[in-house]
Enzyme design. Structure first.
Site, PDB file in Angstrom:
ATOM      1  N   ARG B   7      39.350  -0.072  20.175  1.00  0.00           N
ATOM      2  CA  ARG B   7      38.945  -0.834  21.363  1.00  0.00           C
ATOM      3  C   ARG B   7      37.605  -1.525  21.140  1.00  0.00           C
ATOM      4  NH1 ARG B   7      35.766   3.009  25.253  1.00  0.00           N
ATOM      5  NH2 ARG B   7      35.450   4.762  23.883  1.00  0.00           N
ATOM      6  N   SER B  34      35.215   0.218  29.500  1.00  0.00           N
ATOM      7  CA  SER B  34      35.998   1.107  28.639  1.00  0.00           C
ATOM      8  C   SER B  34      36.916   0.343  27.690  1.00  0.00           C
ATOM      9  CB  SER B  34      36.856   2.040  29.496  1.00  0.00           C
ATOM     10  OG  SER B  34      36.027   2.839  30.314  1.00  0.00           O
ATOM     11  N   GLU B  55      46.722  -3.418  38.735  1.00  0.00           N
ATOM     12  CA  GLU B  55      47.277  -3.805  37.428  1.00  0.00           C
ATOM     13  C   GLU B  55      48.468  -4.749  37.546  1.00  0.00           C
ATOM     14  OE1 GLU B  55      46.677  -0.668  38.433  1.00  0.00           O
ATOM     15  OE2 GLU B  55      44.919  -0.150  37.227  1.00  0.00           O
ATOM     16  N   PHE B  80      48.557   2.533  32.446  1.00  0.00           N
ATOM     17  CA  PHE B  80      48.673   1.630  33.609  1.00  0.00           C
ATOM     18  C   PHE B  80      49.344   0.314  33.220  1.00  0.00           C
ATOM     19  CE2 PHE B  80      44.550   3.987  34.344  1.00  0.00           C
ATOM     20  CZ  PHE B  80      45.165   5.023  35.023  1.00  0.00           C
ATOM     21  N   HIS B 106      43.050   3.238  25.219  1.00  0.00           N
ATOM     22  CA  HIS B 106      43.179   4.633  25.654  1.00  0.00           C
ATOM     23  C   HIS B 106      44.622   5.119  25.592  1.00  0.00           C
ATOM     24  CE1 HIS B 106      39.255   3.409  26.944  1.00  0.00           C
ATOM     25  NE2 HIS B 106      38.912   4.645  27.216  1.00  0.00           N
ATOM     26  N   ASP B 114      40.831  13.729  30.126  1.00  0.00           N
ATOM     27  CA  ASP B 114      41.435  13.298  31.391  1.00  0.00           C
ATOM     28  C   ASP B 114      42.834  13.884  31.590  1.00  0.00           C
ATOM     29  OD1 ASP B 114      39.350  11.900  32.475  1.00  0.00           O
ATOM     30  OD2 ASP B 114      39.940   9.980  31.609  1.00  0.00           O
ATOM     31  N   ARG B 164      41.038   5.193  22.184  1.00  0.00           N
ATOM     32  CA  ARG B 164      39.713   5.421  22.744  1.00  0.00           C
ATOM     33  C   ARG B 164      38.731   5.906  21.676  1.00  0.00           C
ATOM     34  NH1 ARG B 164      37.892  10.673  26.165  1.00  0.00           N
ATOM     35  NH2 ARG B 164      35.794   9.983  26.666  1.00  0.00           N
TER      36      ARG B 164
END
Lengths: 276, 313
Positions: B7, B34, B55, B80, B106, B114, B164
């Site tokens: 990322r 992020s 989204e 998402f 991610h 998470d 991530r």
């Protein structure tokens, strides 16, 4: 093009006849919400929008997104009447190999600016077009037609936030408020009212009109164009199945095509004939 | 070897792309710090659009941009993008074949603490199932930078899967050539082929070293493009080694393992083992702990390789 109301009424009637003919031929499709939106599309395609049927992809053109994609027949009939393609295609609606899919496909049909059909996505797409126009400092306008049942989709309100947040005054939404959805009256299935107040709360300029009255439609469009820093929604009260007595305000005509006999009767009322 | 998350490379690539191509616009759904699209937002504020936590709206807005000739990069977490916005991606992006690049960060278990709600181990399967969609999963920062440039130059919808956590740099920036749909052989071998994608490519290379010590000569191929998969490379490798292991930080259902098996079962059936998440949800934990817990380490690949080599006999 001029706002010749008498001529536009004639055009609207021709489009209604074409809707009936094409649906009867395909024996499948959505008459109710196509007939309710005829005047709105007629006003846009035959008087208001800056478009060129010979150059459907013209970059400077105004855009139209039929968010309630099941009303494809009214879009196809309008595009054909406006000269985007031969009217002979209309009777191929929903048939295998046809360029007129059950719901609009931009890559099949000249003049269709966006593929739609799954409800609730059109306003977001229109926002993207309007944002793009702002970014490029182009003066085209973006129109989107939403159904009153369709606005039950949460994404419509995500998009409504976006339009207001980015001050999209080059965007005008119509809500075809015909009061009926598949399962019955919208206020019984999932009451979306007060529609205008909701959009207002989301930061929109709101105009409420009779969606079959050309003068009111044009006045609202003018007001939208003169409204700065805000998107405008025109909540157009309409009659589902408008123009055909036995279809008017009957929910079951949402997605049922008329039989040949019913089509004959409808065309008689509209002053045409099935082979005319 | 440098250590950089894919990322992070995406953020850098976007800024470079933004300088070269004025049609590039970037959308994010309140995760720009992020997903690293914030780098682009800082450099080109006029062409960055924060869509808020919405989204589906973001994907369809990106579609609208694309109809006007823009090249939208729409970013959020993989869960998402592929999950919540699946239908917008299918109907408003892929069906009309619009030029939208969905870049999802991610992905996989390594989102970490998470837990299951934020871990995406189904996205490759979901995105691969949509017609017109190209699906890319880079293995390091160099490949990510190259992939972003390539997808910007091609027309049509793309899903790019990023991670991530930091990963080792495997490719050499100076001479790395990225070609969409073309597998990259990182190591030749004759006993078994290990096909890997994303962060599992470095584990596959480690596994090959371990296998060498045990007398097994493993070939390692990086499949950065899951769809269209490089059928020729898959078939040739299977013919050459006669045994295959697939590795992905994704469910064994529907991702790289399935894609490879689809090709092999039709053209060259050989013993196959799929290393991946065994059709289950993840849990909270540190990325490295999770990879171990769910069987996604070099040691697991070694075990799988030994098993398929054994099955050849």
């Amino acid at each position: 093009m001029a706002r010749d109301i008498e001529n536009l009424k004639k055009t609207a009637n021709t489009i209604r006849q074409d809707i009936i003919k094409m649906l009867a031929e395909s024996a499948s499709g959505h008459p109710g919400g196509s007939l309710s939106a005829v005047e709105i599309l007629t006003a846009l395609y035959f008087s208001e929008m800056k478009i060129d049927p010979k150059n459907p992809g013209w970059e400077e053109r105004d855009r139209f997104v039929l968010s309630k994609g099941h009303a494809a027949p009214v879009l196809y009939a309008s595009l054909a009447e406006r000269g985007y393609f031969e009217k002979s295609h209309l009777v191929t609606l929903r048939k295998i190999g046809s360029m007129l899919q059950g719901h609009p496909n931009m890559n099949d049909t000249p003049g269709v600016d966006m593929s739609t059909g799954s409800l609730g996505q059109g306003l977001s797409v229109a926002n993207g077009m309007a944002l793009s126009g702002k970014l490029d400092k182009k003066d085209y306008r973006v129109y989107v037609l939403l159904g009153d049942g369709e606005i039950e989709e949460g994404q419509v309100w995500e998009a409504a936030m976006t339009s207001a947040h980015y001050k999209l005054d080059n965007l005008t939404a119509f809500v075809d408020f015909n009061g009926l959805q598949i399962d019955g009256p919208v206020n019984e299935v999932m009451n979306p009212t007060p529609i205008g107040d909701k959009f207002k709360a989301f930061g929109w300029h709101v105009i409420e009109i009779d969606g079959h009255d050309f003068n009111q439609i044009f006045n609202a469009i003018d007001e939208a164009k003169n409204t700065k820093e805000k998107p405008t929604v025109i909540v157009a009260k309409t009659v589902k199945g408008k123009g055909v007595s036995f279809m008017e305000n009957v929910a079951s005509w949402h997605g049922t095509a008329p039989s040949k006999e019913q089509a004959e009767k409808a065309l008689e009322e509209l002053g045409g004939a099935i082979n005319g | 070897m440098a250590n950089l998350a894919t990322r992070e490379a995406y953020g850098k690539a976007l800024v470079e792309l933004g300088k070269e191509n004025k049609d590039v616009v970037v959308l994010d759904a309140d995760l720009s710090k992020s997903t690293k699209t914030a780098d682009f937002a800082k450099a080109f504020p006029d062409r960055f659009f924060n869509m808020g936590i919405a989204e589906g709206d973001m994907m369809a807005t990106a579609a609208g941009f694309a109809t006007c000739g823009k090249i939208p990069f729409a970013s959020t977490f993989a869960i998402f993008a592929s999950g919540r916005a699946f239908e917008q991606i299918r109907n408003s992006i892929c069906y009309p074949e619009l030029n939208v690049k969905v870049v999802a960060t991610h992905a996989g278990l390594t989102v970490g603490e998470d837990g299951a709600t934020h871990q995406s181990v189904e996205d490759l399967a979901i995105m691969r199932a949509i017609p017109n969609m190209t699906v890319i999963c880079p293995c390091d920062d160099v490949e990510t930078m190259a992939a972003i440039k390539e997808v910007a130059a091609m027309k049509g919808p793309v899903y790019i899967r990023l991670g991530r956590s930091s990963v080792p740099t495997l490719n050499n920036e100076a001479d790395y050539k990225f070609e969409i749909g073309k597998a990259v052989t990182l190591r030749e071998g004759k006993d078994v082929t290990i096909f890997a994608t994303g962060i599992m490519v470095s584990e596959a290379l480690k596994a090959a070293d371990l296998l060498e010590k045990q007398g097994i000569d493993a070939q390692v191929i990086n499949i950065h493009t899951i769809k269209p998969i490089d059928e020729k490379a898959v078939i040739e490798a299977a013919k050459k080694t006669g045994a295959v292991v697939t590795c992905e930080e994704h469910s064994v259902v529907g991702g790289l393992g399935s894609a490879v098996c689809e090709v092999l079962s039709e053209y060259c059936p050989v013993p196959v083992k799929r290393v991946g998440v065994m059709d289950m949800f993840g849990e909270s934990g540190k990325p490295a702990e999770l990879l171990k817990e769910y069987g996604l380490t070099a040691e697991n690949i070694v075990e799988a390789a030994k098993a398929v080599v054994e099955n050849k006999k």
